[in-house]
Scaffold this motif. Structure first.
Motif, PDB file in Angstrom:
ATOM      1  N   ASP A 191       1.116  -1.296  -0.444  1.00  0.00           N
ATOM      2  CA  ASP A 191       0.057   0.174  -0.120  1.00  0.00           C
ATOM      3  C   ASP A 191       0.816   0.935   0.346  1.00  0.00           C
ATOM      4  O   ASP A 191       0.630   2.414  -0.365  1.00  0.00           O
ATOM      5  CB  ASP A 191      -0.778  -0.023   1.157  1.00  0.00           C
ATOM      6  CG  ASP A 191      -0.888  -0.208   2.366  1.00  0.00           C
ATOM      7  OD1 ASP A 191      -1.449  -1.272   3.113  1.00  0.00           O
ATOM      8  OD2 ASP A 191       0.651  -0.112   2.314  1.00  0.00           O
ATOM      9  N   LYS A 192       1.972   0.782   0.521  1.00  0.00           N
ATOM     10  CA  LYS A 192       2.898   2.640   0.345  1.00  0.00           C
ATOM     11  C   LYS A 192       3.410   2.278  -1.089  1.00  0.00           C
ATOM     12  O   LYS A 192       5.453   2.091  -1.446  1.00  0.00           O
ATOM     13  CB  LYS A 192       4.169   2.881   1.817  1.00  0.00           C
ATOM     14  CG  LYS A 192       4.349   3.620   1.682  1.00  0.00           C
ATOM     15  CD  LYS A 192       5.650   3.527   3.500  1.00  0.00           C
ATOM     16  CE  LYS A 192       6.187   5.219   2.637  1.00  0.00           C
ATOM     17  NZ  LYS A 192       7.508   4.363   2.501  1.00  0.00           N
ATOM     18  N   LYS A 193       2.942   2.972  -1.936  1.00  0.00           N
ATOM     19  CA  LYS A 193       3.703   3.337  -3.373  1.00  0.00           C
ATOM     20  C   LYS A 193       4.329   4.728  -3.486  1.00  0.00           C
ATOM     21  O   LYS A 193       3.876   5.297  -2.310  1.00  0.00           O
ATOM     22  CB  LYS A 193       2.300   3.398  -4.404  1.00  0.00           C
ATOM     23  CG  LYS A 193       1.819   2.155  -4.710  1.00  0.00           C
ATOM     24  CD  LYS A 193       1.573   1.525  -5.062  1.00  0.00           C
ATOM     25  CE  LYS A 193       0.779   0.064  -5.417  1.00  0.00           C
ATOM     26  NZ  LYS A 193       1.292  -1.152  -5.982  1.00  0.00           N
ATOM     27  N   LEU A 194       5.520   4.385  -4.193  1.00  0.00           N
ATOM     28  CA  LEU A 194       6.187   5.516  -4.222  1.00  0.00           C
ATOM     29  C   LEU A 194       5.881   6.568  -5.491  1.00  0.00           C
ATOM     30  O   LEU A 194       6.039   8.299  -5.500  1.00  0.00           O
ATOM     31  CB  LEU A 194       7.589   5.279  -4.614  1.00  0.00           C
ATOM     32  CG  LEU A 194       8.688   4.227  -4.102  1.00  0.00           C
ATOM     33  CD1 LEU A 194       9.886   3.634  -4.186  1.00  0.00           C
ATOM     34  CD2 LEU A 194       8.691   5.266  -2.747  1.00  0.00           C
ATOM     35  N   VAL A 195       5.087   6.664  -6.402  1.00  0.00           N
ATOM     36  CA  VAL A 195       3.956   6.993  -6.832  1.00  0.00           C
ATOM     37  C   VAL A 195       2.924   6.798  -7.124  1.00  0.00           C
ATOM     38  O   VAL A 195       2.489   6.477  -6.405  1.00  0.00           O
ATOM     39  CB  VAL A 195       4.105   6.656  -8.675  1.00  0.00           C
ATOM     40  CG1 VAL A 195       6.164   6.956  -9.432  1.00  0.00           C
ATOM     41  CG2 VAL A 195       4.369   5.274  -8.811  1.00  0.00           C
ATOM     42  N   ASN A 196       2.106   7.909  -6.767  1.00  0.00           N
ATOM     43  CA  ASN A 196       0.280   7.731  -7.259  1.00  0.00           C
ATOM     44  C   ASN A 196      -0.431   7.930  -8.506  1.00  0.00           C
ATOM     45  O   ASN A 196      -1.435   7.477  -8.252  1.00  0.00           O
ATOM     46  CB  ASN A 196       0.307   9.299  -6.607  1.00  0.00           C
ATOM     47  CG  ASN A 196       0.644  10.114  -5.295  1.00  0.00           C
ATOM     48  OD1 ASN A 196       0.822   8.754  -4.111  1.00  0.00           O
ATOM     49  ND2 ASN A 196       1.574  10.490  -4.618  1.00  0.00           N
ATOM     50  N   GLU A 197      -0.119   8.763  -9.297  1.00  0.00           N
ATOM     51  CA  GLU A 197      -1.067   8.745 -10.938  1.00  0.00           C
ATOM     52  C   GLU A 197      -0.446   7.645 -11.446  1.00  0.00           C
ATOM     53  O   GLU A 197       0.200   7.246 -12.302  1.00  0.00           O
ATOM     54  CB  GLU A 197      -0.877  10.011 -11.051  1.00  0.00           C
ATOM     55  CG  GLU A 197      -1.427  10.746 -10.261  1.00  0.00           C
ATOM     56  CD  GLU A 197      -2.287  12.062 -11.044  1.00  0.00           C
ATOM     57  OE1 GLU A 197      -2.688  12.190 -12.465  1.00  0.00           O
ATOM     58  OE2 GLU A 197      -2.288  13.621 -10.862  1.00  0.00           O
ATOM     59  N   TYR A 198      -1.519   6.477 -11.897  1.00  0.00           N
ATOM     60  CA  TYR A 198      -1.153   6.134 -12.903  1.00  0.00           C
ATOM     61  C   TYR A 198      -2.330   4.795 -13.260  1.00  0.00           C
ATOM     62  O   TYR A 198      -3.681   5.036 -12.099  1.00  0.00           O
ATOM     63  CB  TYR A 198      -0.161   4.328 -12.517  1.00  0.00           C
ATOM     64  CG  TYR A 198       0.311   3.472 -11.246  1.00  0.00           C
ATOM     65  CD1 TYR A 198      -0.134   4.446 -10.081  1.00  0.00           C
ATOM     66  CD2 TYR A 198      -0.630   2.485 -11.306  1.00  0.00           C
ATOM     67  CE1 TYR A 198       0.028   3.902  -8.677  1.00  0.00           C
ATOM     68  CE2 TYR A 198      -0.694   2.078 -10.624  1.00  0.00           C
ATOM     69  CZ  TYR A 198      -0.423   2.606  -8.513  1.00  0.00           C
ATOM     70  OH  TYR A 198      -0.852   1.924  -8.003  1.00  0.00           O
ATOM     71  N   VAL A 199      -2.255   4.442 -14.548  1.00  0.00           N
ATOM     72  CA  VAL A 199      -3.401   3.291 -14.499  1.00  0.00           C
ATOM     73  C   VAL A 199      -2.910   1.579 -14.709  1.00  0.00           C
ATOM     74  O   VAL A 199      -1.173   2.092 -14.325  1.00  0.00           O
ATOM     75  CB  VAL A 199      -4.274   3.991 -16.243  1.00  0.00           C
ATOM     76  CG1 VAL A 199      -4.653   5.246 -15.611  1.00  0.00           C
ATOM     77  CG2 VAL A 199      -3.394   3.580 -17.098  1.00  0.00           C
ATOM     78  N   SER A 200      -4.105   1.322 -14.386  1.00  0.00           N
ATOM     79  CA  SER A 200      -3.751  -0.232 -14.297  1.00  0.00           C
ATOM     80  C   SER A 200      -4.696  -0.829 -14.764  1.00  0.00           C
ATOM     81  O   SER A 200      -5.778  -0.866 -15.053  1.00  0.00           O
ATOM     82  CB  SER A 200      -3.270  -0.805 -12.464  1.00  0.00           C
ATOM     83  OG  SER A 200      -3.922  -0.434 -11.682  1.00  0.00           O
ATOM     84  N   ILE A 201      -4.541  -2.154 -15.173  1.00  0.00           N
ATOM     85  CA  ILE A 201      -5.557  -3.020 -15.912  1.00  0.00           C
ATOM     86  C   ILE A 201      -6.002  -4.407 -14.987  1.00  0.00           C
ATOM     87  O   ILE A 201      -7.104  -4.065 -14.754  1.00  0.00           O
ATOM     88  CB  ILE A 201      -5.304  -3.569 -16.974  1.00  0.00           C
ATOM     89  CG1 ILE A 201      -4.951  -3.063 -18.160  1.00  0.00           C
ATOM     90  CG2 ILE A 201      -6.055  -4.607 -17.999  1.00  0.00           C
ATOM     91  CD1 ILE A 201      -4.417  -3.118 -20.130  1.00  0.00           C
ATOM     92  N   VAL A 202      -4.686  -4.898 -14.183  1.00  0.00           N
ATOM     93  CA  VAL A 202      -5.697  -6.028 -13.037  1.00  0.00           C
ATOM     94  C   VAL A 202      -5.303  -5.465 -12.211  1.00  0.00           C
ATOM     95  O   VAL A 202      -4.298  -5.240 -11.211  1.00  0.00           O
ATOM     96  CB  VAL A 202      -5.376  -7.943 -13.899  1.00  0.00           C
ATOM     97  CG1 VAL A 202      -5.447  -7.912 -12.641  1.00  0.00           C
ATOM     98  CG2 VAL A 202      -6.593  -7.822 -15.217  1.00  0.00           C
ATOM     99  N   ASP A 203      -6.110  -5.833 -10.787  1.00  0.00           N
ATOM    100  CA  ASP A 203      -5.465  -5.441  -9.577  1.00  0.00           C
ATOM    101  C   ASP A 203      -5.104  -7.211  -9.054  1.00  0.00           C
ATOM    102  O   ASP A 203      -5.820  -7.734  -9.039  1.00  0.00           O
ATOM    103  CB  ASP A 203      -6.335  -4.656  -8.417  1.00  0.00           C
ATOM    104  CG  ASP A 203      -6.399  -2.962  -8.900  1.00  0.00           C
ATOM    105  OD1 ASP A 203      -5.160  -2.743  -9.076  1.00  0.00           O
ATOM    106  OD2 ASP A 203      -7.121  -2.478  -8.646  1.00  0.00           O
TER     107      ASP A 203
END
Lengths: 272, 272
Positions: B240-252
């Motif tokens: 849950d601690k991501k170094l980038v905030n804005e991105y798109v993804s297809i599958v979680d």
């Protein structure tokens, strides 16, 4: 339910066929999508078949039987092919491409979709008639080209790695001797990546002595599979002792001339 | 000189447009190829525009002016997109994909043209409106996906390497900290691969903590260029601690449940 005109159906069917090269599409897919009779769709397909063959842009084949349908088989006209290869030679001859060590800088080209799409089409067309199950390449610079060929042939791409990775499960690793440098190198492939008794083609960006291709033959033996074809973008023909004999290439690179210009011309190994 | 029927022209023009996504094609190309008046070609294009927009399969845009013409802008209908992502989740849930170390085996999928073509179309459609000059990825598994996105956007692909190679000329190398393992790693890129003041998007197969994406931002600074978007196939949302905030993804991917089944669902970060 919506109705479509012949023009509209023809445009959409062309698009769907092209997005699924070498995949059989049942006519029902089209009759349902366009709410049209089978006879209507068949007439649409005749128009598409006709224009593709007239312009030599690939063809649409009909496969009969229960699992039958139509499929788009890629192709490129001799004229388009020759024009592209000549253009590629011109691009490659740029003096700025010769870098220290007398290497030819091709990194931008092997990652350029315009170049790779056309080169992939030429190579895929050369292997269209073989019964290919996988397209194999070695990381990194041949990947886009091999991917394009795999897509056109409608098969899975397999990428051989230089090292094993924890995310790949059990792997098979072999050692092979690089033909040009005589160094021993590694090749690894996940065990589950190739089914036994498969026919594979090897695609790469550059051929020197052919040591990598030769190593691939060995690696495939571990998977009880065989190499049925080799295709490369550029063949360094100044190395005359090749470890493999039969392969197709798009451009021949014959080293540098006295004024340090790269000697390049359309390969004789591909029928243009 | 040869004449063609409207049906034939429409099929061939559809094919040519699709083979050149995001590239402006001058109407003269078509008038010459099909020996037809500009008004005739314009009517053909109206039929193609109409069907693509009706079926939500991308669109044909008209660009006016001296350098004008038409271009195909890729797109995928919400329905096709949703169907594909659901299918992909099903494929990923196969228990045999969980390998020692609780990794998800995705190597076959990232090299599968059927999967990558559709995933690339979804990601490219998400960045269609940005002014993108390059698509950047890091070797190896994200290359086919990044290539597909670059092709759809009509721009050059740039592949960041883990080590420098003699065939790449002068390179820029940076160190970065992998977000999930906290190890220091290298990234190299040939100096001539990116022009200054460029807008880039980063495409990869898997996002963990986002350390690689964060490293790319630093690397691009060395080229006086910036990152304007990030897209990945699979996002490990259990970190849950991501170094980038804005991105798109297809599958979680949310890790494994108590019975050791992978928890996967269509990502909320892409509008389906």
């Amino acid at each position: 339910m919506e109705k479509f005109t012949r023009n509209q159906r023809i445009s959409a069917i062309t698009k769907i066929l092209m997005e699924n090269p070498n995949k059989i599409i049942n006519l029902n897919t089209f009759t349902e999508k366009f709410n049209a009779a089978k006879s209507t769709i068949s007439e649409d397909l005749i128009a598409i078949k006709d224009i593709l063959s007239r312009l030599d842009m690939g063809k649409v084949e009909t496969i009969s039987g229960a699992a039958g349908g139509v499929k788009y088989v890629c192709g490129i006209s001799k004229e388009d092919s020759r024009k592209f290869v000549e253009e590629l030679c011109m691009i490659l001859k740029d003096r700025e491409r010769i870098i220290p060590g007398n290497f030819l800088y091709v990194t931008d080209l092997v990652f350029n979709p315009y170049i790779i799409q056309r080169a992939g089409l030429i190579l895929a067309s050369a292997f269209n008639k073989l019964d290919v199950n996988y397209v194999v390449t070695v990381e990194t610079k041949g990947i886009p080209l091999a991917y394009e060929v795999a897509k056109m042939l409608g098969v899975q791409l397999v990428v051989v790695r230089r090292e094993t990775k924890v995310t790949e499960g059990s792997t098979v690793t072999i050692n092979y001797v690089s033909g040009s440098t005589n160094r021993i190198q590694n090749m690894s492939l996940p065990k589950k990546s190739i089914k036994s008794k498969s026919n594979c083609i090897f695609i790469d960006d550059f051929m020197k002595a052919g040591g990598t291709a030769y190593g691939i033959i060995d690696l495939l033996k571990e998977f009880d599979s065989k190499l049925v074809g080799i295709g490369v973008l550029i063949d360094n023909i100044s190395i005359d002792k090749k470890l493999v004999n039969e392969y197709v290439s798009i451009v021949d690179f014959a080293g540098l001339d006295e004024s340090n210009n790269a000697i390049l011309y359309p390969s004789e190994k591909i029928k243009l």
